[in-house]
Design a protein around this motif. Sequence first.
Motif, PDB file in Angstrom:
ATOM      1  N   LYS A 239       0.833  -1.210   0.000  1.00 61.25           N
ATOM      2  CA  LYS A 239       0.000   0.000   0.000  1.00 61.25           C
ATOM      3  C   LYS A 239       0.863   1.253   0.000  1.00 61.25           C
ATOM      4  CE  LYS A 239      -4.158   1.856   2.164  1.00 61.25           C
ATOM      5  NZ  LYS A 239      -5.183   1.643   3.228  1.00 61.25           N
ATOM      6  N   GLN A 240       1.921   1.254   0.835  1.00 59.63           N
ATOM      7  CA  GLN A 240       2.807   2.415   0.880  1.00 59.63           C
ATOM      8  C   GLN A 240       3.562   2.592  -0.426  1.00 59.63           C
ATOM      9  OE1 GLN A 240       2.503   0.068   3.085  1.00 59.63           O
ATOM     10  NE2 GLN A 240       2.392   0.882   5.188  1.00 59.63           N
ATOM     11  N   LEU A 241       3.989   1.467  -1.015  1.00 60.12           N
ATOM     12  CA  LEU A 241       4.729   1.528  -2.274  1.00 60.12           C
ATOM     13  C   LEU A 241       3.878   2.104  -3.387  1.00 60.12           C
ATOM     14  CD1 LEU A 241       7.220   0.818  -4.001  1.00 60.12           C
ATOM     15  CD2 LEU A 241       6.281  -1.484  -4.263  1.00 60.12           C
ATOM     16  N   LEU A 242       2.637   1.640  -3.464  1.00 57.74           N
ATOM     17  CA  LEU A 242       1.761   2.086  -4.543  1.00 57.74           C
ATOM     18  C   LEU A 242       1.190   3.479  -4.296  1.00 57.74           C
ATOM     19  CD1 LEU A 242      -0.108  -1.275  -5.237  1.00 57.74           C
ATOM     20  CD2 LEU A 242       1.841  -0.298  -6.455  1.00 57.74           C
ATOM     21  N   ALA A 243       1.378   3.998  -3.076  1.00 58.88           N
ATOM     22  CA  ALA A 243       0.941   5.359  -2.779  1.00 58.88           C
ATOM     23  C   ALA A 243       1.976   6.394  -3.203  1.00 58.88           C
ATOM     24  CB  ALA A 243       0.657   5.502  -1.288  1.00 58.88           C
ATOM     25  N   LEU A 244       3.164   5.943  -3.540  1.00 58.52           N
ATOM     26  CA  LEU A 244       4.221   6.846  -3.985  1.00 58.52           C
ATOM     27  C   LEU A 244       3.894   7.400  -5.371  1.00 58.52           C
ATOM     28  CD1 LEU A 244       7.353   4.764  -2.876  1.00 58.52           C
ATOM     29  CD2 LEU A 244       6.410   6.800  -1.748  1.00 58.52           C
ATOM     30  N   PRO A 245       4.512   8.519  -5.750  1.00 61.49           N
ATOM     31  CA  PRO A 245       4.236   9.113  -7.071  1.00 61.49           C
ATOM     32  C   PRO A 245       4.892   8.337  -8.215  1.00 61.49           C
ATOM     33  CG  PRO A 245       5.909  10.392  -5.939  1.00 61.49           C
ATOM     34  CD  PRO A 245       5.407   9.372  -4.938  1.00 61.49           C
ATOM     35  N   ILE A 246       4.586   7.071  -8.276  1.00 61.64           N
ATOM     36  CA  ILE A 246       5.053   6.206  -9.360  1.00 61.64           C
ATOM     37  C   ILE A 246       3.866   5.376  -9.827  1.00 61.64           C
ATOM     38  CG2 ILE A 246       7.471   6.051  -8.663  1.00 61.64           C
ATOM     39  CD1 ILE A 246       6.824   3.497  -7.176  1.00 61.64           C
ATOM     40  N   THR A 247       3.890   4.992 -11.057  1.00 63.11           N
ATOM     41  CA  THR A 247       2.760   4.239 -11.591  1.00 63.11           C
ATOM     42  C   THR A 247       2.834   2.777 -11.152  1.00 63.11           C
ATOM     43  OG1 THR A 247       3.923   3.667 -13.642  1.00 63.11           O
ATOM     44  CG2 THR A 247       2.701   5.751 -13.601  1.00 63.11           C
ATOM     45  N   ARG A 248       1.694   2.177 -11.051  1.00 65.71           N
ATOM     46  CA  ARG A 248       1.653   0.753 -10.720  1.00 65.71           C
ATOM     47  C   ARG A 248       2.314  -0.084 -11.817  1.00 65.71           C
ATOM     48  NH1 ARG A 248      -3.851  -1.074  -7.652  1.00 65.71           N
ATOM     49  NH2 ARG A 248      -3.869   0.550  -6.042  1.00 65.71           N
ATOM     50  N   ALA A 249       2.176   0.397 -13.045  1.00 63.64           N
ATOM     51  CA  ALA A 249       2.805  -0.317 -14.159  1.00 63.64           C
ATOM     52  C   ALA A 249       4.316  -0.356 -13.977  1.00 63.64           C
ATOM     53  CB  ALA A 249       2.448   0.346 -15.480  1.00 63.64           C
ATOM     54  N   SER A 250       4.892   0.727 -13.469  1.00 56.88           N
ATOM     55  CA  SER A 250       6.339   0.769 -13.235  1.00 56.88           C
ATOM     56  C   SER A 250       6.742  -0.218 -12.148  1.00 56.88           C
ATOM     57  CB  SER A 250       6.771   2.187 -12.841  1.00 56.88           C
ATOM     58  OG  SER A 250       6.551   3.097 -13.890  1.00 56.88           O
ATOM     59  N   VAL A 251       5.922  -0.323 -11.117  1.00 60.69           N
ATOM     60  CA  VAL A 251       6.222  -1.248 -10.017  1.00 60.69           C
ATOM     61  C   VAL A 251       6.217  -2.684 -10.512  1.00 60.69           C
ATOM     62  CG1 VAL A 251       5.395  -2.151  -7.807  1.00 60.69           C
ATOM     63  CG2 VAL A 251       5.324   0.302  -8.257  1.00 60.69           C
ATOM     64  N   PHE A 252       5.166  -3.070 -11.221  1.00 60.47           N
ATOM     65  CA  PHE A 252       5.055  -4.438 -11.719  1.00 60.47           C
ATOM     66  C   PHE A 252       6.142  -4.739 -12.749  1.00 60.47           C
ATOM     67  CE2 PHE A 252       3.182  -7.874 -14.276  1.00 60.47           C
ATOM     68  CZ  PHE A 252       2.795  -8.761 -13.277  1.00 60.47           C
ATOM     69  N   SER A 253       6.392  -3.794 -13.635  1.00 63.04           N
ATOM     70  CA  SER A 253       7.417  -3.976 -14.669  1.00 63.04           C
ATOM     71  C   SER A 253       8.798  -4.104 -14.061  1.00 63.04           C
ATOM     72  CB  SER A 253       7.388  -2.817 -15.661  1.00 63.04           C
ATOM     73  OG  SER A 253       6.139  -2.724 -16.313  1.00 63.04           O
ATOM     74  N   ALA A 254       9.058  -3.326 -13.006  1.00 61.75           N
ATOM     75  CA  ALA A 254      10.362  -3.383 -12.353  1.00 61.75           C
ATOM     76  C   ALA A 254      10.593  -4.743 -11.712  1.00 61.75           C
ATOM     77  CB  ALA A 254      10.470  -2.284 -11.301  1.00 61.75           C
ATOM     78  N   LYS A 255       9.583  -5.300 -11.102  1.00 59.43           N
ATOM     79  CA  LYS A 255       9.739  -6.604 -10.456  1.00 59.43           C
ATOM     80  C   LYS A 255       9.909  -7.710 -11.498  1.00 59.43           C
ATOM     81  CE  LYS A 255       7.637  -5.363  -6.108  1.00 59.43           C
ATOM     82  NZ  LYS A 255       8.974  -5.238  -5.503  1.00 59.43           N
ATOM     83  N   PHE A 256       9.211  -7.576 -12.617  1.00 60.85           N
ATOM     84  CA  PHE A 256       9.389  -8.550 -13.699  1.00 60.85           C
ATOM     85  C   PHE A 256      10.807  -8.451 -14.268  1.00 60.85           C
ATOM     86  CE2 PHE A 256       9.072  -9.923 -18.148  1.00 60.85           C
ATOM     87  CZ  PHE A 256       8.462 -11.167 -17.984  1.00 60.85           C
TER      88      PHE A 256
END
Length: 237
Positions: free
Chosen positions: A90-107
């Motif tokens: 929740k805290q990670l996705l609340a940051l000013p970054i897109t969810r797509a960037s989060v998922f793409s980064a982990k992939f």
Amino acid sequence: MMFRVLAADFLKIRRKAIWFLIFLGPFGVIALQGANYVLRYDYLMKKYAVDPWGAFLGNVQYLLPVTLLLGIAIIASMVANIEHQMNSWKQLLALPITRASVFSAKFTLCMLMLFVSCFLLGIGIIGLGLGLKLGTDVPLADIVKLSFYPFIASFPILALQLWLSSTMRNQAFPLTVGILGGVVSIYAPKMPDWFLWKLPWLTNEAGKPEYSVAAGLAAGMVIFAIGLIHFTRRDVN
């Protein structure tokens, strides 16, 4: 933006056991083949005297798909579970970054770690082959294909495992899917070409490994896109 998230993810796994697994996978494959040849060296060298390197690579290939698929399941689970354990989605996705960037980064993180593992496998194959005195005419092109083709063909499995691991707090189900997939993959060469867990075996009706690689890339992109859409739209507690 994705690269900043990726850099942060690398820091998160810096002291995790995941790096041990990256080295353990190729080491295990090479160690098993080393033991196989040491115990039956005279027999194997006599039987495959015409093409010792080809026979050696064929023996290695039998171990790769199952090892790779199990490794993918564990690595994807460990990468996603860092956020689950810290309750930080929740805290990670609340940051000013897109969810797509989060998922793409982990992939991307999973891909890079698996790439390192495949690279180490290629180095290990060359080293063991020379140590076993299979000849100095090392088939580098075949070794590169053996090391990386199954990995690329397994992209849809990686996308699926990361999708499941990222969206489920309890990792029992994603790991069960991954382990069952690895076990079922033993019999995958007899399955139809569309069966995803068959792709890392690089076998198909056309008899061309490149077809399995291309199919893996295409299916991987589709499953990644589906997982990305679901991840960006789901509610996070």
